[in-house]
Design a protein around this motif. Structure first.
Motif, PDB file in Angstrom:
ATOM      1  N   ASP B  66       0.662  -1.172   0.160  1.00  0.00           N
ATOM      2  CA  ASP B  66       0.058   0.025   0.006  1.00  0.00           C
ATOM      3  C   ASP B  66       0.921   1.153  -0.047  1.00  0.00           C
ATOM      4  OD1 ASP B  66      -2.138  -1.479  -0.038  1.00  0.00           O
ATOM      5  OD2 ASP B  66      -2.554  -1.468   2.001  1.00  0.00           O
ATOM      6  N   ALA B  67       1.989   1.164   0.724  1.00  0.00           N
ATOM      7  CA  ALA B  67       2.929   2.445   0.893  1.00  0.00           C
ATOM      8  C   ALA B  67       3.449   2.647  -0.530  1.00  0.00           C
ATOM      9  CB  ALA B  67       3.843   2.197   1.876  1.00  0.00           C
ATOM     10  N   LEU B  68       4.089   1.505  -1.286  1.00  0.00           N
ATOM     11  CA  LEU B  68       4.407   1.564  -2.511  1.00  0.00           C
ATOM     12  C   LEU B  68       3.478   2.104  -3.509  1.00  0.00           C
ATOM     13  CD1 LEU B  68       6.827  -1.613  -2.696  1.00  0.00           C
ATOM     14  CD2 LEU B  68       7.507   0.943  -2.319  1.00  0.00           C
ATOM     15  N   SER B  69       2.443   1.738  -3.598  1.00  0.00           N
ATOM     16  CA  SER B  69       1.338   2.246  -4.481  1.00  0.00           C
ATOM     17  C   SER B  69       1.156   3.667  -4.167  1.00  0.00           C
ATOM     18  CB  SER B  69       0.235   1.132  -4.343  1.00  0.00           C
ATOM     19  OG  SER B  69      -0.933   2.036  -3.993  1.00  0.00           O
ATOM     20  N   ALA B  70       1.268   4.073  -2.906  1.00  0.00           N
ATOM     21  CA  ALA B  70       0.845   5.595  -2.560  1.00  0.00           C
ATOM     22  C   ALA B  70       1.978   6.362  -3.004  1.00  0.00           C
ATOM     23  CB  ALA B  70       0.871   5.690  -1.108  1.00  0.00           C
ATOM     24  N   ILE B  71       3.258   6.032  -2.761  1.00  0.00           N
ATOM     25  CA  ILE B  71       4.607   6.363  -3.626  1.00  0.00           C
ATOM     26  C   ILE B  71       4.311   6.682  -5.000  1.00  0.00           C
ATOM     27  CG2 ILE B  71       6.990   6.355  -3.829  1.00  0.00           C
ATOM     28  CD1 ILE B  71       7.085   4.932  -1.257  1.00  0.00           C
ATOM     29  N   LYS B  72       4.057   5.529  -5.680  1.00  0.00           N
ATOM     30  CA  LYS B  72       3.845   5.625  -7.089  1.00  0.00           C
ATOM     31  C   LYS B  72       2.748   6.506  -7.436  1.00  0.00           C
ATOM     32  CE  LYS B  72       2.546   2.610 -10.709  1.00  0.00           C
ATOM     33  NZ  LYS B  72       1.763   1.210 -10.985  1.00  0.00           N
ATOM     34  N   LEU B  73       1.751   6.479  -6.835  1.00  0.00           N
ATOM     35  CA  LEU B  73       0.760   7.539  -7.147  1.00  0.00           C
ATOM     36  C   LEU B  73       1.212   9.033  -7.011  1.00  0.00           C
ATOM     37  CD1 LEU B  73      -2.291   8.240  -8.201  1.00  0.00           C
ATOM     38  CD2 LEU B  73      -3.049   7.970  -5.832  1.00  0.00           C
ATOM     39  N   THR B  74       1.644   9.026  -5.783  1.00  0.00           N
ATOM     40  CA  THR B  74       2.330  10.678  -5.552  1.00  0.00           C
ATOM     41  C   THR B  74       3.210  11.072  -6.722  1.00  0.00           C
ATOM     42  OG1 THR B  74       1.924  10.395  -3.241  1.00  0.00           O
ATOM     43  CG2 THR B  74       3.675  11.955  -4.128  1.00  0.00           C
ATOM     44  N   LEU B  75       4.164  10.242  -7.184  1.00  0.00           N
ATOM     45  CA  LEU B  75       5.036  10.466  -8.490  1.00  0.00           C
ATOM     46  C   LEU B  75       4.281  10.803  -9.529  1.00  0.00           C
ATOM     47  CD1 LEU B  75       7.969   7.811  -7.504  1.00  0.00           C
ATOM     48  CD2 LEU B  75       8.070  10.157  -7.001  1.00  0.00           C
ATOM     49  N   THR B  76       3.283   9.962  -9.888  1.00  0.00           N
ATOM     50  CA  THR B  76       2.547  10.022 -11.148  1.00  0.00           C
ATOM     51  C   THR B  76       1.902  11.427 -11.055  1.00  0.00           C
ATOM     52  OG1 THR B  76       2.133   7.686 -10.822  1.00  0.00           O
ATOM     53  CG2 THR B  76       0.993   8.946 -12.440  1.00  0.00           C
ATOM     54  N   VAL B  77       1.326  11.659 -10.091  1.00  0.00           N
ATOM     55  CA  VAL B  77       0.477  12.990  -9.752  1.00  0.00           C
ATOM     56  C   VAL B  77       1.394  14.031 -10.119  1.00  0.00           C
ATOM     57  CG1 VAL B  77      -0.824  14.403  -8.371  1.00  0.00           C
ATOM     58  CG2 VAL B  77      -1.316  11.973  -8.532  1.00  0.00           C
ATOM     59  N   ALA B  78       2.539  14.207  -9.514  1.00  0.00           N
ATOM     60  CA  ALA B  78       3.537  15.153  -9.681  1.00  0.00           C
ATOM     61  C   ALA B  78       3.940  15.301 -10.947  1.00  0.00           C
ATOM     62  CB  ALA B  78       4.574  15.074  -8.429  1.00  0.00           C
ATOM     63  N   ALA B  79       4.287  14.109 -11.770  1.00  0.00           N
ATOM     64  CA  ALA B  79       4.752  14.048 -13.165  1.00  0.00           C
ATOM     65  C   ALA B  79       3.920  14.647 -14.013  1.00  0.00           C
ATOM     66  CB  ALA B  79       5.233  12.695 -13.286  1.00  0.00           C
ATOM     67  N   ILE B  80       2.345  14.661 -13.782  1.00  0.00           N
ATOM     68  CA  ILE B  80       1.542  15.246 -14.594  1.00  0.00           C
ATOM     69  C   ILE B  80       1.311  16.914 -14.355  1.00  0.00           C
ATOM     70  CG2 ILE B  80      -0.734  15.163 -15.396  1.00  0.00           C
ATOM     71  CD1 ILE B  80      -0.884  12.217 -14.585  1.00  0.00           C
ATOM     72  N   ALA B  81       1.302  17.088 -12.832  1.00  0.00           N
ATOM     73  CA  ALA B  81       0.821  18.543 -12.556  1.00  0.00           C
ATOM     74  C   ALA B  81       1.994  19.424 -12.784  1.00  0.00           C
ATOM     75  CB  ALA B  81       0.681  18.486 -11.017  1.00  0.00           C
ATOM     76  N   VAL B  82       3.248  19.004 -12.596  1.00  0.00           N
ATOM     77  CA  VAL B  82       4.433  19.839 -12.624  1.00  0.00           C
ATOM     78  C   VAL B  82       4.599  20.178 -14.027  1.00  0.00           C
ATOM     79  CG1 VAL B  82       6.750  20.179 -12.092  1.00  0.00           C
ATOM     80  CG2 VAL B  82       5.200  19.138 -10.368  1.00  0.00           C
ATOM     81  N   PRO B  83       4.748  19.640 -15.030  1.00  0.00           N
ATOM     82  CA  PRO B  83       4.834  19.658 -16.326  1.00  0.00           C
ATOM     83  C   PRO B  83       3.526  20.681 -16.992  1.00  0.00           C
ATOM     84  CG  PRO B  83       5.638  17.734 -16.121  1.00  0.00           C
ATOM     85  CD  PRO B  83       4.849  17.833 -15.032  1.00  0.00           C
ATOM     86  N   LEU B  84       2.508  20.478 -16.582  1.00  0.00           N
ATOM     87  CA  LEU B  84       1.490  21.194 -16.910  1.00  0.00           C
ATOM     88  C   LEU B  84       1.626  22.663 -16.553  1.00  0.00           C
ATOM     89  CD1 LEU B  84      -1.895  19.005 -16.502  1.00  0.00           C
ATOM     90  CD2 LEU B  84      -0.908  20.064 -18.539  1.00  0.00           C
ATOM     91  N   ASN B  85       1.940  22.826 -15.243  1.00  0.00           N
ATOM     92  CA  ASN B  85       2.212  24.027 -14.715  1.00  0.00           C
ATOM     93  C   ASN B  85       3.348  24.677 -15.342  1.00  0.00           C
ATOM     94  OD1 ASN B  85      -0.246  24.342 -13.302  1.00  0.00           O
ATOM     95  ND2 ASN B  85       0.434  23.251 -11.579  1.00  0.00           N
ATOM     96  N   MET B  86       4.301  24.056 -15.732  1.00  0.00           N
ATOM     97  CA  MET B  86       5.476  24.616 -16.340  1.00  0.00           C
ATOM     98  C   MET B  86       5.146  25.303 -17.530  1.00  0.00           C
ATOM     99  SD  MET B  86       8.387  21.787 -15.510  1.00  0.00           S
ATOM    100  CE  MET B  86       9.798  22.720 -16.093  1.00  0.00           C
ATOM    101  N   ILE B  87       4.160  24.595 -18.413  1.00  0.00           N
ATOM    102  CA  ILE B  87       3.926  25.173 -19.578  1.00  0.00           C
ATOM    103  C   ILE B  87       3.060  26.077 -19.555  1.00  0.00           C
ATOM    104  CG2 ILE B  87       2.571  24.695 -21.622  1.00  0.00           C
ATOM    105  CD1 ILE B  87       3.338  21.648 -21.695  1.00  0.00           C
ATOM    106  N   PHE B  88       2.106  26.350 -18.357  1.00  0.00           N
ATOM    107  CA  PHE B  88       1.267  27.321 -18.180  1.00  0.00           C
ATOM    108  C   PHE B  88       2.112  28.594 -17.847  1.00  0.00           C
ATOM    109  CE2 PHE B  88      -0.718  29.717 -14.608  1.00  0.00           C
ATOM    110  CZ  PHE B  88      -1.772  30.408 -15.562  1.00  0.00           C
ATOM    111  N   GLY B  89       2.930  28.397 -16.744  1.00  0.00           N
ATOM    112  CA  GLY B  89       3.869  29.520 -16.328  1.00  0.00           C
ATOM    113  C   GLY B  89       4.559  29.987 -17.451  1.00  0.00           C
ATOM    114  N   VAL B  90       5.292  29.343 -18.256  1.00  0.00           N
ATOM    115  CA  VAL B  90       5.849  29.986 -19.164  1.00  0.00           C
ATOM    116  C   VAL B  90       4.867  30.931 -20.152  1.00  0.00           C
ATOM    117  CG1 VAL B  90       7.146  29.660 -21.273  1.00  0.00           C
ATOM    118  CG2 VAL B  90       7.905  28.500 -19.448  1.00  0.00           C
ATOM    119  N   ALA B  91       3.803  30.442 -20.530  1.00  0.00           N
ATOM    120  CA  ALA B  91       3.028  30.929 -21.366  1.00  0.00           C
ATOM    121  C   ALA B  91       2.427  32.021 -20.735  1.00  0.00           C
ATOM    122  CB  ALA B  91       1.414  30.085 -21.825  1.00  0.00           C
ATOM    123  N   ALA B  92       1.926  31.850 -19.577  1.00  0.00           N
ATOM    124  CA  ALA B  92       1.457  33.165 -18.747  1.00  0.00           C
ATOM    125  C   ALA B  92       2.484  34.543 -18.668  1.00  0.00           C
ATOM    126  CB  ALA B  92       0.891  32.815 -17.501  1.00  0.00           C
ATOM    127  N   ALA B  93       3.661  33.905 -18.340  1.00  0.00           N
ATOM    128  CA  ALA B  93       4.815  34.754 -17.978  1.00  0.00           C
ATOM    129  C   ALA B  93       5.197  35.512 -19.293  1.00  0.00           C
ATOM    130  CB  ALA B  93       5.966  34.145 -17.527  1.00  0.00           C
TER     131      ALA B  93
END
Lengths: 366, 290, 277
Positions: B66-93
């Motif tokens: 369960d811990a491993l799956s939580a770690i995996k999910l956390t990494l997955t979520v960050a791997a989607i959210a961070v690049p999305l916000n990077m693109i947004f941040g660059v476009a907005a700036a």
């Protein structure tokens, strides 16, 4: 290549940067746009480059309308005020940039690029800096690299925005004469913006004096300095004394002296301002002519070969002292000391009616 | 009256604009005591509690499926959210820093908005849109696509709370850099993308990285918003912070602190990287000036 | 007339702004508007009765009271920490400076369980407080501790740069004019950093009001006593009381927006103040 500017106007919000400006830049000349900040000179330069679009008016390059041409297609070289060197690239890559971004079909080979960049770096005498980064260079060096970068794309026109504005006085002087020599060698049509009158008068073939979005005068350095077309040009170029004056049917009065002013034959009891350069004032110990004012010497300052006097007219409402410049020999002849009474005559002055400051009539009295 | 002269003591040599030594040390001591109580001890206690029952318990806790799956999910979520916000941040700036247009200040305020919304509310609004009772709920369930109590909801809530991080890092940076370099590139014939990739991007890469690191820390650590939309399904929609909560509520303290220690480690790495980039930027600035 | 957008030769404005607006709309604006639109389905009396039940009112009092107290403590100690970090040298200063941001980087749930463990009756700190009759964990005092932790960096990080910018000359001028250190601080330095201090206070306060993760572990969550408003929203949600949860979240949103406005005004004031000197 010649440039024609026709009736350009440009507003920024409520601020009028350019007000119906027309101008011709001859092929191969070095033209200065001179004016105080906010006079519209930089805006005019940016409109010529295509960095700004005017609200109305046209820009012609070699007789062809370039108004709607993108800056990329205008083939201008632009040197920015703060150089705008690419901080993440070496000096070599900075100069090569314009060649490297060309579409493949028009891009020179790497060897050709190397040759051309090194040739340019040699021209600006900085080939030894090719591998450095912009932040490792002095201001003067950056300025020359910015110029080399602009020249790399073989522009038909070179535009420079306050090219020496950010440099200290000594480097400025050196670069000034260097730019003059470079222009004499290359003969590329060049326009530069400056607020420094000395720079404009020393370097340019012709000077365009601007004020509040309008052109006040266009002429050679001699013309604008010796025959200013408006009070503004008088006050902006060099030191000048102002005298309150009165015009009436071709005659001008300054205090007790009366002078001919044939250009103002139509004037009827009109208030006016007379402009006299400090070195155009004759100083005598005795009143040997009719048209002389008496004044007291309140201050004497020697600057190199020139002696500056500050005089105050007797019973005068003007508090501003009159500035006079004499050469050393004349000063010695007169043997002046503080408190002496002297008699002064303007050798040459221009009178402008005070209401209509922009009327380009002038009266010269010898 | 007697006059005694003796060499000036260090205290008497102090500058006119400096406090007496005892005041200085008193202030430093109070500040450090406060920080110790509120920062250092809580941080240390995480690791202490994690290892209190021994290394075996620790290892078991973080290698639990369960811990491993939580770690995996956390990494997955960050791997989607961070690049999305990077693109947004660059476009907005890019839009905000390089152009003048009306409504710019309003736009900047809008970008900052998620920072002032309670995490719980951030999660709730997605339930209102995608939940069974929500606007799109019926349509989604018809098409058998789950957003709430599933990974897409967690990603959305995480993206929401981390929207401002990169943009607010890049906007002042790009404003300070101005537009001259880009203009120079265009005058020299570069196309829009050439200008962006050869000039702008190299100039903002450190700011972008800095923002991404902060964004990542928040994305991996977000609790409130994710808690509302996740449904707490073990091994499936549990992120690391949620897993910590479940273990803690089951009185499995050692395991809870073991997983928490991983997150604390992430925080420390984040701070270290952040400090490194700040140090680099300062050095760079000093080099740039002369 | 000022144009919508000033001309520029740089490309990509439409693409960049279009993407920015689309992204913001999808991620932020439309979901946020959902809360308001769903609440608008309620009649005003219904809405009012939901957001003013005694239990809800108690949660406001607790949330705002604890947040205010925590922000106040952070203003005081944050100023002190900023002062010490800017003005003095001591071993480990760089390390301390970097760690001040820990509450930003540490997940709130981790902070929550760590503080709970520390302040519980048998915890490192709790064991010394318990005999004195001070209970922290599972009481409103615990909420205050958690909110102090998460708000700590705000004041430090807003005051620090302003304090660094206070010119040494100003203080020297005050000294030459005969002011002592305390007078110099209260009359010269403090007025210069006051807007920044207020901004930091408001930021810490705003953050504390919405905080959830670090509080729920240490709060005890007793209705009427130690139940914060965000927790109440979750409770309502778990009972499928969507209308109630949404109504409460609208109250929170409105308060957040007002605080955001105040913070923007404070920052504007702060900038103006610092640009004048």
């Amino acid at each position: 290549m010649s440039i024609d500017v026709l009736n350009l106007s440009k507003q920024f919000g409520t601020f009028t940067a350019l007000h119906d400006v027309s101008l011709q830049v001859h092929s191969g000349e070095l033209l200065a746009l001179l004016g105080p900040s906010g006079s519209g000179k930089t805006t005019l330069l940016r409109v010529i480059a295509g960095l700004e679009t005017a609200d109305s008016g046209q820009v012609l390059f070699h007789g062809e309308d370039a108004t709607d041409q993108h800056v990329r297609e205008r083939q201008v070289g632009f040197v920015f005020q703060h150089y705008a060197l690419f901080r993440n690239m070496t000096i070599f890559e900075n100069v090569a940039f314009g060649l490297r971004v060309r579409p493949k079909a028009f891009r020179p080979s790497n060897d050709e690029i190397r040759d051309r960049v090194m040739k340019l770096l040699h021209l600006v005498q900085l080939d030894w800096l090719a591998d450095r980064y912009p932040h490792q260079l002095s201001g003067g060096q950056r300025q020359r690299i910015a110029l080399a970068r602009a020249l790399a794309v073989e522009p038909k026109v070179l535009l420079l925005d306050e090219p020496f504005g950010a440099l200290d006085a000594k480097v400025r002087k050196e670069l000034r004469s260097w730019l003059r020599r470079l222009h004499d060698d290359m003969h590329i049509t060049s326009v530069f913006v400056t607020h420094d009158q000395e720079e404009a008068l020393e370097v340019a073939d012709r000077v365009v004096v601007m004020n509040e979005g309008r052109i006040e005068q266009i002429g050679t350095p001699d013309e604008v300095y010796e025959q200013p077309a408006s009070p503004f040009v008088y006050e902006f170029l060099g030191n000048v004394n102002l005298f309150h004056s009165r015009l009436h049917r071709g005659r001008a009065w300054i205090g007790d002296i009366e002078l001919d002013a044939p250009e103002h034959a139509e004037a009827e009891e009109q208030a006016a301002v007379a402009y006299v350069r400090p070195h155009e004032i004759e100083v005598e110990r005795t009143a040997n002519g009719a048209a002389a004012m008496s004044a007291l010497v309140v201050h004497i300052l020697t600057v190199g070969p020139i002696v500056r006097l500050e005089l105050v007219r007797k019973n005068d409402v003007d508090i501003t002292p009159i500035q006079v410049e004499l050469n050393k020999e004349r000063f010695r002849e007169l043997q002046l000391v503080k408190g002496d009474e002297v008699f002064i005559t303007p050798r040459r002055l221009d009178v402008f009616p005070s209401r209509k400051a922009h009327v380009d009539v002038q009266s010269q009295i010898l | 009256m007697t006059t005694i002269t003796f060499p000036l003591s260090p205290a008497a040599q102090q500058k006119a604009t400096q406090e007496p030594r005892w005041v200085r040390w008193a202030l430093i001591s109070i500040a450090l005591l406060f920080l110790t109580l509120f920062l250092f001890i809580p941080l240390i206690s995480v690791f202490y509690e994690a290892f209190k029952k021994g290394v075996e318990v620790y290892v078991a806790a973080i290698t639990d499926p369960d811990a491993l799956s939580a770690i995996k999910l956390t990494l997955t979520v960050a791997a989607i959210a961070v690049p999305l916000n990077m693109i947004f941040g660059v476009a907005a700036a890019w839009a905000i820093a390089k152009f003048e247009f009306r409504g710019k200040n309003l736009l900047i305020t809008l970008i900052d908005l998620p920072f002032s919304v309670s995490p719980v509310v951030s999660g709730l609004i997605y339930v209102l849109v995608f939940g069974l009772q929500g606007w799109l709920g019926p349509w989604l369930s018809e098409h058998d696509f789950k957003v709430i109590f599933a990974v897409p909801g967690i990603v959305l809530a995480t993206v929401f709370v981390t929207v401002p991080f990169i943009a607010r890092e890049l906007i002042p940076l790009m404003q300070a850099q101005g537009t001259e370099e880009e203009e120079a590139a265009v005058v020299l014939g570069a196309s829009g993308w050439q200008t962006f990739f050869k000039i702008t991007l190299p100039n903002i890469k450190w700011g972008l990285l800095y923002g991404a690191i902060l964004c990542n820390a928040r994305a991996m650590g977000e609790f409130g918003a994710v808690s509302v939309v996740s449904g707490h399904i073990r091994g499936s929609t549990n992120t690391m912070p949620l897993h910590v909560e479940i273990l803690y509520n089951e009185y499995n303290f050692a395991a809870a602190f073991a997983v928490a220690s991983l997150l604390a480690l992430l925080a420390l790495v984040t701070l270290a990287l952040k400090t490194l980039i700040e140090f680099r930027n300062r050095q760079h600035q000093q080099r740039g000036h002369e | 007339m000022y144009p919508l957008k000033q001309h520029s030769i740089l490309p990509g404005f439409n693409l960049a702004l279009g993407f920015t607006l689309l992204y913001l709309s999808l991620i932020v604006l439309i979901p946020l508007s959902a809360a308001f639109i769903r609440t608008a389905e309620l009649s005003w009396p219904d809405f009012w009765s939901i957001v003013t039940t005694p239990r809800v009112l108690a949660s406001y009092r607790l949330t705002f009271g604890a947040s205010f107290a925590a922000a106040l403590v952070n203003a005081l100690f944050g100023l002190l920490v900023a002062w010490v970090l800017v003005r003095y040298h001591f071993p480990g200063k760089k390390f301390v400076d970097a760690l001040v941001d820990l509450p930003f980087a540490l997940p709130t749930a981790v902070a929550g369980i760590a503080l709970t463990a520390l302040y519980a009756g048998n915890g490192w700190i709790g064991q010394y407080l318990e005999p004195l009759g001070i209970k922290v964990a599972f009481t409103p005092l615990g909420i205050f501790v958690a909110l102090t932790f998460i708000g700590l960096p705000f004041v430090v990080r807003t005051v620090q740069p302003v304090l660094e910018d206070v010119e040494a000359e100003l203080e020297e001028a005050a000294a030459t004019l005969g002011a002592n250190r305390w007078q110099t601080f209260t009359r010269v330095i403090f007025p210069a950093i006051f807007p920044a201090l207020m901004t930091g206070f408001a930021l810490a306060f705003a953050r504390a009001i919405g905080e959830y993760g670090s509080v729920i572990f240490i709060a005890g969550n007793m209705p009427m006593i130690s139940e914060i408003t965000p927790l109440l929203i979750i409770t309502k949600l778990e009972q499928y009381d969507y209308a109630g949860a949404t109504a409460l979240s609208v109250v929170m949103l409105v308060i957040s927006f007002i605080l955001l406005l105040i913070i923007n005004l404070l920052q504007w004031w702060s900038r103006r103040r610092s640009s004048k000197t």
